[in-house]
Design a protein around this motif. Sequence first.
Motif, PDB file in Angstrom:
ATOM      1  N   VAL A  48      36.767  18.586  30.156  1.00  0.00           N
ATOM      2  CA  VAL A  48      37.811  19.308  29.590  1.00  0.00           C
ATOM      3  C   VAL A  48      38.179  18.898  28.318  1.00  0.00           C
ATOM      4  N   PRO A  49      38.016  19.395  27.073  1.00  0.00           N
ATOM      5  CA  PRO A  49      38.402  19.000  25.721  1.00  0.00           C
ATOM      6  C   PRO A  49      39.986  18.926  25.807  1.00  0.00           C
ATOM      7  N   MET A  50      40.580  17.758  25.143  1.00  0.00           N
ATOM      8  CA  MET A  50      41.851  17.546  25.126  1.00  0.00           C
ATOM      9  C   MET A  50      42.633  18.688  24.427  1.00  0.00           C
ATOM     10  N   GLY A  54      46.369  23.374  24.394  1.00  0.00           N
ATOM     11  CA  GLY A  54      46.611  24.612  24.121  1.00  0.00           C
ATOM     12  C   GLY A  54      46.947  25.722  25.476  1.00  0.00           C
ATOM     13  N   LEU A  55      46.251  25.193  26.596  1.00  0.00           N
ATOM     14  CA  LEU A  55      46.280  25.764  27.875  1.00  0.00           C
ATOM     15  C   LEU A  55      47.736  25.544  28.522  1.00  0.00           C
ATOM     16  N   ILE A  56      48.316  24.430  28.185  1.00  0.00           N
ATOM     17  CA  ILE A  56      49.571  23.833  28.598  1.00  0.00           C
ATOM     18  C   ILE A  56      50.825  24.598  27.823  1.00  0.00           C
ATOM     19  N   GLU A  57      50.404  24.556  26.609  1.00  0.00           N
ATOM     20  CA  GLU A  57      51.356  25.425  25.677  1.00  0.00           C
ATOM     21  C   GLU A  57      51.359  26.874  26.012  1.00  0.00           C
ATOM     22  N   ALA A  96      52.490  21.289  39.294  1.00  0.00           N
ATOM     23  CA  ALA A  96      50.885  21.049  39.551  1.00  0.00           C
ATOM     24  C   ALA A  96      49.910  22.052  39.543  1.00  0.00           C
ATOM     25  N   ALA A  97      50.639  22.941  40.696  1.00  0.00           N
ATOM     26  CA  ALA A  97      49.883  24.102  41.097  1.00  0.00           C
ATOM     27  C   ALA A  97      49.738  24.991  39.854  1.00  0.00           C
ATOM     28  N   GLU A  98      50.563  25.303  39.326  1.00  0.00           N
ATOM     29  CA  GLU A  98      50.305  26.273  38.122  1.00  0.00           C
ATOM     30  C   GLU A  98      49.322  25.760  37.131  1.00  0.00           C
ATOM     31  N   LEU A  99      49.134  24.407  36.756  1.00  0.00           N
ATOM     32  CA  LEU A  99      48.180  23.729  35.896  1.00  0.00           C
ATOM     33  C   LEU A  99      46.848  23.811  36.604  1.00  0.00           C
ATOM     34  N   ALA A 100      46.881  23.367  37.836  1.00  0.00           N
ATOM     35  CA  ALA A 100      45.400  23.495  38.497  1.00  0.00           C
ATOM     36  C   ALA A 100      45.042  24.984  38.489  1.00  0.00           C
ATOM     37  N   ALA A 101      45.609  26.028  38.643  1.00  0.00           N
ATOM     38  CA  ALA A 101      45.047  27.387  38.514  1.00  0.00           C
ATOM     39  C   ALA A 101      44.764  27.764  37.198  1.00  0.00           C
ATOM     40  N   GLU A 160      40.739  28.699  36.259  1.00  0.00           N
ATOM     41  CA  GLU A 160      40.687  29.882  35.700  1.00  0.00           C
ATOM     42  C   GLU A 160      40.150  29.852  34.154  1.00  0.00           C
ATOM     43  N   HIS A 161      40.497  28.747  33.388  1.00  0.00           N
ATOM     44  CA  HIS A 161      40.093  28.515  32.046  1.00  0.00           C
ATOM     45  C   HIS A 161      38.795  27.937  32.121  1.00  0.00           C
ATOM     46  N   PHE A 162      38.675  27.093  32.797  1.00  0.00           N
ATOM     47  CA  PHE A 162      37.368  26.153  32.687  1.00  0.00           C
ATOM     48  C   PHE A 162      36.162  26.473  33.647  1.00  0.00           C
TER      49      PHE A 162
END
Length: 183
Positions: A19-21, A26-29, A58-63, A67-69
């Motif tokens: 997971v490149p930082m 960008g994913l969190i933004e 946490a659930a939102e970010l994990a999903a 999906e992204h990676f």
Amino acid sequence: MTMYAALLRGINVGGRKKVPMAELRGLIEGLGHDRVRTHLQSGQAVFTARDGDEESLAAELAAAVEEHFGFPVDVIVRDHAYLRAVADSCPFPAATLEARQLHVTYFSAPVDADRFASVDRAAHLPEEFRLGDRALYLYAPDGLGRSKLAELLARPRFTKGVIATTRNWNTVVRLVELTAGDE
């Protein structure tokens, strides 16, 4: 707005679950969060959120990560007040220890002492552990990599039903600093 830290478990270890930082930021933004920063390559990000609580974030970010990676990642999200309380409640003399000797395992839910009752604490001395609020403090004088107690505590019987992720004391302190915001 509240400052949070996201702790991603098991990414960028041994070339797996990369997971490149920059992509994580960008994913969190992209989820609508602000003031996003990452710390090290081992799965820490801080951000502000207008809505949500620790569990929903946490659930939102994990999903989003899955999906992204394309692979699942366990995520724990904690706010600044909690992170500060964990650092302030350390039962070991953190100021006198090397960071490699002191670790905190964050749990996604409370764990009680009964879970660890079978651990023969005397057999592992001078290594020690103590429970806190959704956290386990581990003193390992020879470091985590050589710790037989850490190896034992990582077994599924001790982490069953919860997400558990460990950080060294430098990271614990740095997450408190990064989530301090404008206080």
